[in-house]
Write an enzyme that holds these catalytic residues in place. Structure first.
Site, PDB file in Angstrom:
ATOM      1  N   CYS A  43      48.634  52.423 192.027  1.00 58.65           N
ATOM      2  CA  CYS A  43      47.279  51.539 191.591  1.00 58.65           C
ATOM      3  C   CYS A  43      47.618  50.300 192.283  1.00 58.65           C
ATOM      4  CB  CYS A  43      47.309  51.595 189.889  1.00 58.65           C
ATOM      5  SG  CYS A  43      46.294  50.701 189.111  1.00 58.65           S
ATOM      6  N   CYS A  48      43.818  51.485 192.795  1.00 56.54           N
ATOM      7  CA  CYS A  48      42.885  50.872 191.659  1.00 56.54           C
ATOM      8  C   CYS A  48      42.800  49.402 192.198  1.00 56.54           C
ATOM      9  CB  CYS A  48      43.342  50.735 190.271  1.00 56.54           C
ATOM     10  SG  CYS A  48      44.078  52.440 189.805  1.00 56.54           S
ATOM     11  N   LYS A  51      41.329  48.701 195.832  1.00 59.09           N
ATOM     12  CA  LYS A  51      39.945  49.724 195.693  1.00 59.09           C
ATOM     13  C   LYS A  51      38.925  48.725 195.192  1.00 59.09           C
ATOM     14  CE  LYS A  51      40.117  53.675 194.122  1.00 59.09           C
ATOM     15  NZ  LYS A  51      39.473  53.456 192.619  1.00 59.09           N
ATOM     16  N   TYR A 179      36.702  60.897 191.882  1.00 57.25           N
ATOM     17  CA  TYR A 179      36.727  59.246 191.988  1.00 57.25           C
ATOM     18  C   TYR A 179      36.826  58.695 193.256  1.00 57.25           C
ATOM     19  CZ  TYR A 179      38.096  59.703 186.692  1.00 57.25           C
ATOM     20  OH  TYR A 179      37.971  59.771 185.443  1.00 57.25           O
ATOM     21  N   GLU A 183      33.845  56.766 195.097  1.00 52.07           N
ATOM     22  CA  GLU A 183      33.982  55.312 195.287  1.00 52.07           C
ATOM     23  C   GLU A 183      34.003  54.848 196.720  1.00 52.07           C
ATOM     24  OE1 GLU A 183      36.408  54.313 191.118  1.00 52.07           O
ATOM     25  OE2 GLU A 183      37.581  54.650 192.863  1.00 52.07           O
ATOM     26  N   HIS A 437      19.573  40.500 172.509  1.00 50.50           N
ATOM     27  CA  HIS A 437      18.555  40.620 173.452  1.00 50.50           C
ATOM     28  C   HIS A 437      18.317  39.090 174.250  1.00 50.50           C
ATOM     29  CE1 HIS A 437      14.476  42.018 174.683  1.00 50.50           C
ATOM     30  NE2 HIS A 437      14.190  40.707 174.544  1.00 50.50           N
ATOM     31  N   GLU A 442      21.769  46.493 174.557  1.00 51.76           N
ATOM     32  CA  GLU A 442      20.948  46.410 173.427  1.00 51.76           C
ATOM     33  C   GLU A 442      20.418  48.266 173.114  1.00 51.76           C
ATOM     34  OE1 GLU A 442      17.154  44.510 172.969  1.00 51.76           O
ATOM     35  OE2 GLU A 442      17.786  43.912 174.835  1.00 51.76           O
TER      36      GLU A 442
END
Length: 461
Positions: A43, A48, A51, A179, A183, A437, A442
């Site tokens: 990782c 991770c 990346k 993944y 990616e 908002h 929302e």
């Protein structure tokens, strides 16, 4: 009474191994950890973290384009691969130092070596030949890229190699649909590389909600990323300074680089697990019970080396459960039912809980709430990239079963929605929540009416 060199010996200093070692060390246990590569594991060193740095870097190409719609003049922006690589390496080095200092602070002995089993309590450090004993042993060696056997495979690179490229290629073919493949396809397209993705199935990202799969695939194609479905790589050969790729359906590509992103396999082959009588499945994954214990009572395994989910947060959570169970006397097993996950594509996709398809298989009555809209940001910028949100709800109890988002900051939204799923909140709670908002989020609390329903597997309006 037998005496051992350590109370706990951890094999592998990735995210899971480091967390387990530190927590046990902080409890006053005699702990050691062995890592043959760099501290931090996949990782931090080759997964991770670098990346995500690449993802941030590649996303600026679209930011510069969108800025014009908001009145900014960005003339001839340029990109330096060397600068990115330098920044990425500096950050990885900083993190490695951080992990090293953390282990030392917890009084964990660090062996920069490969540990293999000699027997159930004894390990040999291969580089030095030293042998150590431990009362308890934790296997946390992680996984490595899967390789397939075809002519020219040695001409290709893996995700482990991608962060060491000396220069940015002009063209790249990526084989895979998970993944990593998705990616990197988005990353290199963002850097201006002519990118093509080869998928063995109809759609990318198997196991994700089908709406997310199809809509992300469409979004990627609209950007200009080539996606070839229902195909496999047949062979690769050198042609001058490029690579000639032959696919299973006969199509050929001439590219600078070929990236194989075909999944990952557990790193267990070199551990000599048979000498410790530790069992694995046919894929080499260490078999563990619900408390991460192997068939040998004093040996445990966590993270990608096991037959669980290959995700860093899962591995870290398993490490914490391991320490609670083994050293604090509080039996704790990981909960794999609510795991938020994201693909850092552009746009991002993120999910938590059941997909529409899985929910329909599991429950008699299911309600689906969908929103598909052009975010305000893109209305002004002129980008045609739409946002998609879906909530999967139990038709009887109204409990939220799943949430799926495609769009900017999808991962951040899903992390919060994971709390709702973990707490078994109902759709009525979301409906009663005041909207903020103007935000894309929302939409999650204003989808009052179901888009459609299922009754015993049959779709109704």
């Amino acid at each position: 009474m037998l005496t051992y060199d350590y109370d706990l010996f951890v094999i592998g200093a990735g995210s899971a191994g480091i967390r387990a070692a530190r927590l046990a060390g902080d409890l006053g246990r005699r702990v050691a950890i062995a890592e043959e590569n760099r501290l931090g594991g996949t990782c931090v060193i080759r997964g991770c973290v670098p990346k995500k740095i690449f993802t941030y870097a590649s996303s600026y190409s679209e930011v510069f384009e969108d800025a014009r719609g908001f009145g900014w003049s960005v003339e001839n922006p340029s990109f330096s691969w060397d600068q990115l690589m330098s920044s990425q390496k500096n950050e990885i080095s900083r993190l490695e130092t951080f992990y090293s200092e953390g282990l030392k602070k917890s009084k964990v002995s660090i062996y920069k070596d490969r540990a293999v089993f000699i027997d159930e309590h004894t390990l040999e450090l291969v580089f030095t030949g030293e042998r150590v004993t431990a009362e308890k042993i934790l296997i946390a060696t992680g996984a490595c890229p899967k390789r397939y056997d075809f002519p020219g495979k040695d001409l290709c690179i893996s995700s482990d190699d991608i962060f060491h490229l000396q220069s940015l290629p002009q063209s790249m073919l990526i084989v895979g649909s998970g993944y990593i493949a998705v990616e990197f396809a988005n990353i290199f397209h963002g850097f201006g590389v002519n990118t093509t993705l080869v998928s063995r199935g109809d759609f990318i990202l198997r196991r994700f909600d089908e709406d997310l799969r199809s809509q992300l695939q469409d979004a990627m194609r609209m950007k200009g990323i080539g996606i070839i479905s229902n195909s496999l790589i047949h062979s690769v050969e050198k042609k001058n300074k490029q690579l000639l790729v032959f696919l299973s359906h006969g199509k050929e590509f001439l590219v600078d680089k070929v990236l194989l992103a075909l999944g990952r396999v557990p790193k267990t082959e070199a551990l000599a697990l048979d000498k410790a009588k530790v069992s694995t499945d046919i894929a080499g994954r260490v078999l563990v019970d619900s408390y991460m214990r192997t068939h040998v009572r004093h040996i445990w395994a966590i993270g990608d080396v096991t037959n669980r989910m290959q995700l860093t947060p899962v591995a870290i959570h398993e490490a914490m459960c391991f320490v609670k169970t083994v050293f604090e006397g509080i039996p704790t097993s990981p909960d794999y039912n609510v795991i938020p996950t994201a693909v850092f594509s552009q746009p991002e996709v993120a999910s938590v809980g059941l997909s529409e398809e899985k929910a329909v298989q599991k429950f008699h009555h299911v309600e689906i709430y969908r929103a598909h809209f052009l975010p305000m940001r893109h209305v002004v910028s002129g980008r045609k990239e739409r946002c998609f949100m879906k909530l999967v709800v139990h038709g009887d109890s109204r409990i939220l079963l799943g949430a799926h988002i495609l769009g900017q900051n999808a991962s951040e939204l899903i992390q919060i929605l994971a709390i709702a799923l973990k707490g078994s909140l109902t759709k009525d709670v979301l409906d009663a929540t005041m909207a903020l908002h103007p935000t894309a989020a929302e939409e999650l609390v204003t989808m009052y009416n179901a888009s459609y329903r299922y009754s015993y597997g049959k779709k109704t309006e």
